[in-house]
Design a protein around this motif. Structure first.
Motif, PDB file in Angstrom:
ATOM      1  N   ALA A 176      35.639  81.449  24.204  1.00 12.26           N
ATOM      2  CA  ALA A 176      35.341  80.122  23.662  1.00 12.26           C
ATOM      3  C   ALA A 176      36.494  79.159  23.870  1.00 12.26           C
ATOM      4  O   ALA A 176      36.287  77.960  24.112  1.00 12.26           O
ATOM      5  CB  ALA A 176      35.016  80.230  22.176  1.00 12.26           C
ATOM      6  N   ALA A 198      29.237  81.005  15.832  1.00  9.40           N
ATOM      7  CA  ALA A 198      29.273  79.563  16.052  1.00  9.40           C
ATOM      8  C   ALA A 198      28.951  78.826  14.765  1.00  9.40           C
ATOM      9  O   ALA A 198      28.368  79.384  13.826  1.00  9.40           O
ATOM     10  CB  ALA A 198      28.277  79.169  17.143  1.00  9.40           C
ATOM     11  N   THR A 229      30.862  76.908  19.454  1.00  4.15           N
ATOM     12  CA  THR A 229      31.217  78.317  19.571  1.00  4.15           C
ATOM     13  C   THR A 229      32.620  78.579  19.024  1.00  4.15           C
ATOM     14  O   THR A 229      33.568  77.844  19.304  1.00  4.15           O
ATOM     15  CB  THR A 229      31.141  78.753  21.043  1.00  4.15           C
ATOM     16  OG1 THR A 229      29.877  78.344  21.587  1.00  4.15           O
ATOM     17  CG2 THR A 229      31.282  80.253  21.177  1.00  4.15           C
ATOM     18  N   GLU A 255      29.753  77.802  28.968  1.00  4.51           N
ATOM     19  CA  GLU A 255      29.105  76.871  28.038  1.00  4.51           C
ATOM     20  C   GLU A 255      28.225  75.891  28.803  1.00  4.51           C
ATOM     21  O   GLU A 255      28.487  75.538  29.933  1.00  4.51           O
ATOM     22  CB  GLU A 255      30.189  76.118  27.252  1.00  4.51           C
ATOM     23  CG  GLU A 255      30.886  76.986  26.243  1.00  4.51           C
ATOM     24  CD  GLU A 255      29.980  77.420  25.117  1.00  4.51           C
ATOM     25  OE1 GLU A 255      29.583  76.579  24.305  1.00  4.51           O
ATOM     26  OE2 GLU A 255      29.684  78.596  25.033  1.00  4.51           O
TER      27      GLU A 255
END
Length: 251
Positions: free
Chosen positions: A53, A106, A172, A251
């Motif tokens: 992330a 998340a 996230t 992402e």
């Protein structure tokens, strides 16, 4: 070089500051940050938990990473970005809660928001003329054989599987969490982000992120507040090309 249009709170927002510490990376500065002392995990384990992330910075995807089309320039993209922000007004999400997308943790809205869905759809459509088509290896990286038919269609048409009806707003906080310390990690997330859970989050601005080379950390090239009076651009003639002349797992 790739760009992305993401939501992230402003640089001085308490959630931005807290999440940058949690991830160990601040996308506004393009710099690493020390992990919070209050987390009951060693820095090495935190780094492993958040690495997937952290490279993208704290954000919610609106327009997934893309290369510029041949007839687009960075300056034109920035100009289109500024126009978009001037045309849209800030609004609140439903209250936030902690959620999971598969094995990823998340922050997500606790309820549905048509305004949020419509806003995300506007971002996708508006910047689409500035996106270069996906290369074959980029398509393969998305594992289209594992996507639904609708998600494959989105990938082919819009460069990202999770748009429109398949869009789910999420910020996230980890990579995939597995192992014997899973409970410790989940408890740490709940404790650390408790001040932000159960409260709405204002979508007050959006950010233009940049990845200088494949695999490099994303940095924020530009953050702009939403200052307009409209909630949608579409249904009008305005797109990312009309006013500027320009025309992720990941992402």
């Amino acid at each position: 070089m790739r760009y992305a249009i993401y939501f992230t709170p402003a640089i001085d927002h308490p959630l931005t500051i807290a999440a940058s510490r949690w991830l160990g990376y601040d996308a506004f500065a393009g710099e690493e940050r020390p992990f919070p002392d209050s987390i009951a995990l060693a820095a090495g384990r935190m780094s492993a938990v958040t690495a997937a992330a952290a490279r993208y910075g704290f954000h919610a995807t609106l327009k997934a990473p893309f290369r510029l089309a041949d007839n687009a320039t960075p300056a034109a993209l920035e100009a289109a970005f500024d126009v978009f922000c001037r045309k849209h007004s800030p609004f609140d999400t439903p209250e936030l809660k902690l959620g999971k997308l598969g094995k990823f943790h998340a922050l997500v809205p606790a309820g549905e928001s048509q305004m949020l869905q419509d806003f995300a759809a506007d971002v996708v459509r508006y910047f689409e003329p500035m996106r270069a088509p996906l290369a074959n290896e980029e398509i393969a990286r998305r594992k289209p054989e594992e996507l639904s038919e609708a998600e494959r269609d989105n990938l082919e048409r819009w460069g990202y599987p999770y748009v429109f009806d398949d869009f789910r707003f999420h910020m996230t906080l980890t990579g995939p969490v597995t192992g014997t310390d899973m409970h410790v990690i989940e408890t740490a997330i709940e404790d650390y982000f408790a001040p932000f859970v159960g409260k709405p989050l204002e979508i007050s601005g959006i950010a233009l992120f940049m990845e200088e080379r494949r695999g490099a950390p994303f940095v924020i090239r530009r953050w702009q507040p939403l200052t307009g009076g409209q909630t949608t651009l579409f249904g009008t003639e305005e797109t990312g090309t009309s006013e500027t002349g320009a025309g992720e797992t990941e992402e």
